[in-house]
Write an enzyme that holds these catalytic residues in place. Sequence first.
Site, PDB file in Angstrom:
ATOM      1  N   THR A 154       7.049  -2.487   0.614  1.00 29.57           N
ATOM      2  CA  THR A 154       7.562  -1.463   1.220  1.00 29.57           C
ATOM      3  C   THR A 154       7.819  -1.822   2.642  1.00 29.57           C
ATOM      4  O   THR A 154       8.601  -1.655   3.479  1.00 29.57           O
ATOM      5  CB  THR A 154       7.003   0.159   1.028  1.00 29.57           C
ATOM      6  OG1 THR A 154       6.867   0.145  -0.289  1.00 29.57           O
ATOM      7  CG2 THR A 154       7.842   1.085   1.649  1.00 29.57           C
ATOM      8  N   CYS A 160       2.412  -5.450   1.051  1.00 30.23           N
ATOM      9  CA  CYS A 160       2.931  -4.060   0.623  1.00 30.23           C
ATOM     10  C   CYS A 160       4.495  -4.366   0.779  1.00 30.23           C
ATOM     11  O   CYS A 160       5.055  -5.034   1.535  1.00 30.23           O
ATOM     12  CB  CYS A 160       2.664  -3.027   1.954  1.00 30.23           C
ATOM     13  SG  CYS A 160       3.562  -1.549   1.895  1.00 30.23           S
ATOM     14  N   CYS A 170       5.268  -2.800  -6.202  1.00 28.96           N
ATOM     15  CA  CYS A 170       4.373  -2.119  -5.342  1.00 28.96           C
ATOM     16  C   CYS A 170       2.990  -2.630  -5.617  1.00 28.96           C
ATOM     17  O   CYS A 170       2.432  -2.604  -6.875  1.00 28.96           O
ATOM     18  CB  CYS A 170       4.450  -0.625  -5.461  1.00 28.96           C
ATOM     19  SG  CYS A 170       3.233   0.316  -4.789  1.00 28.96           S
ATOM     20  N   THR A 171       2.206  -3.158  -4.402  1.00 32.92           N
ATOM     21  CA  THR A 171       0.935  -3.616  -4.707  1.00 32.92           C
ATOM     22  C   THR A 171       0.091  -2.731  -4.951  1.00 32.92           C
ATOM     23  O   THR A 171      -1.136  -2.888  -5.483  1.00 32.92           O
ATOM     24  CB  THR A 171       0.545  -4.166  -3.266  1.00 32.92           C
ATOM     25  OG1 THR A 171       0.571  -3.063  -2.160  1.00 32.92           O
ATOM     26  CG2 THR A 171       1.244  -5.344  -2.981  1.00 32.92           C
ATOM     27  N   HIS A 172       0.200  -1.309  -5.149  1.00 34.33           N
ATOM     28  CA  HIS A 172      -0.565  -0.384  -5.668  1.00 34.33           C
ATOM     29  C   HIS A 172      -0.734  -0.411  -7.192  1.00 34.33           C
ATOM     30  O   HIS A 172      -1.629  -0.244  -7.858  1.00 34.33           O
ATOM     31  CB  HIS A 172      -0.350   1.198  -5.417  1.00 34.33           C
ATOM     32  CG  HIS A 172      -0.640   1.827  -4.056  1.00 34.33           C
ATOM     33  ND1 HIS A 172      -0.286   0.958  -3.041  1.00 34.33           N
ATOM     34  CD2 HIS A 172      -1.579   2.546  -3.324  1.00 34.33           C
ATOM     35  CE1 HIS A 172      -0.557   1.830  -1.604  1.00 34.33           C
ATOM     36  NE2 HIS A 172      -1.650   2.602  -2.202  1.00 34.33           N
ATOM     37  N   GLU A 232      -4.125   6.738  -4.731  1.00 34.67           N
ATOM     38  CA  GLU A 232      -4.816   6.868  -3.414  1.00 34.67           C
ATOM     39  C   GLU A 232      -5.711   8.044  -3.710  1.00 34.67           C
ATOM     40  O   GLU A 232      -6.887   8.097  -3.159  1.00 34.67           O
ATOM     41  CB  GLU A 232      -3.834   7.598  -2.407  1.00 34.67           C
ATOM     42  CG  GLU A 232      -2.887   6.296  -1.790  1.00 34.67           C
ATOM     43  CD  GLU A 232      -4.011   5.247  -1.132  1.00 34.67           C
ATOM     44  OE1 GLU A 232      -4.771   5.598  -0.327  1.00 34.67           O
ATOM     45  OE2 GLU A 232      -3.459   4.166  -1.161  1.00 34.67           O
ATOM     46  N   ASP A 263      -1.673  -3.057   4.308  1.00 31.05           N
ATOM     47  CA  ASP A 263      -0.949  -2.204   3.295  1.00 31.05           C
ATOM     48  C   ASP A 263      -0.970  -0.580   3.832  1.00 31.05           C
ATOM     49  O   ASP A 263      -1.793  -0.357   4.710  1.00 31.05           O
ATOM     50  CB  ASP A 263      -1.663  -2.428   2.047  1.00 31.05           C
ATOM     51  CG  ASP A 263      -0.719  -1.259   1.005  1.00 31.05           C
ATOM     52  OD1 ASP A 263       0.360  -1.461   1.002  1.00 31.05           O
ATOM     53  OD2 ASP A 263      -1.407  -0.633  -0.041  1.00 31.05           O
ATOM     54  N   SER A 264      -0.094   0.010   3.140  1.00 30.67           N
ATOM     55  CA  SER A 264      -0.112   1.556   3.538  1.00 30.67           C
ATOM     56  C   SER A 264      -1.438   2.286   2.909  1.00 30.67           C
ATOM     57  O   SER A 264      -1.661   3.376   3.507  1.00 30.67           O
ATOM     58  CB  SER A 264       1.147   2.155   3.175  1.00 30.67           C
ATOM     59  OG  SER A 264       0.836   2.193   1.618  1.00 30.67           O
TER      60      SER A 264
END
Length: 263
Positions: free
Chosen positions: A89, A87, A194-196, A164, A23-24
Site C-alpha cells: 500500500t 508494504c 499485502c505483507t500482512h 493486528e 510497514d503500516s
Amino acid sequence: MAITPETGVFLSHSPTDAVAVFDSGVGGLTVLWALQKALPHEHFVYWGDTANAPYGDRSETEIRSLTQAAADHLLCERRCKALVLACNTATAAAAQSLRRRFSNTPVVGMEPAVRPALAAVSGTVLVLGTAATLRSDRFRALVPPCERERVIPLPAPGMVPLIEAGKADGPDMDRYLRQLTRGLPRPFAVVLGCTHFPLARASLTRVFGDVPFFDGTNGTVGQTARVLQRQNLLNPAPSGGFVTLTATSPAGRARLYSLYCAH
Ligand code: DGL
C-alpha cells in the site's frame, strides 16, 4: 545532509548502517524475516506505524504523507542506509515520490506478485490486497491488458485489523474469508498482495484449499540485495546483524515483539 530543490535530500551512507524496513503495522515482519535470512550480516530497523494502521482504507495523499514522515525519521534521524517499503500500500502511494526525495538512497518497494502467478497457472488469479493497492495506477500497470480477464482483484479490508489484533489464524479469520469469497469460483492461484496476509496462511489454506499462493517477498529481498551491492553498501562485517523493532503504539509494540519472538 544537504537539501536542495533539484536533488532532494542527499545523505551520506556507510555500509555498516542499518537497513530500514517499513510497514503500516506488523505485516512487514514477513519481509524482515526473509531479509534477515538472505542478508545475515545486515542490521535492520523495523518500523511499524501501528498507531495509524490500517493504511489500506486511507486516501493516497494520507498514505503518502504518513509514509514520508516515517521515511524522514528512518533515513534522516536514524541514519539508515536504505529503505525497504515492506508494504504494498505504501509502495503504490509513495515509492515514486520517496525516490525523488531521497535521490541517492536506495528505496525498495513491494508489489503484488501478479505476473509470476499469471505465468504459473492457466486459469483465474485472485489478487487479495488493500483497497488502496488495488485501485492504484501501479497495480493497474502490473496487469497486462491481454490478461485482464484472468485477474480478479478482491479488496480484503477486514484482514489487516484481525491480524493486528492477533487473530491471523482461527475462526474469526476463517469466517471473514469465507464471507469475502462466497459465490466466487475457486481460483487457480491466489496472490497475497499485502505483507500482512502471509501471517494468515493457515486460515487462507483452510478456505482456499490446495491452490498456490504468491507474494512479492522474494522479489523485494532480491532487489534489496542487488541495490546494496550495486551501491557498495553491503555490510562487510563477518558477524550477524542485529534488529531493532519499533511500533508507533504500545499495543502494536507488544504484538510486534510477540510475533517476532514466536517466529
Ligand atoms: N501491509 C500493508 C500492505 O502490504 C498494508 C496494510 C494496511 O492496510 O495497513 O499493503
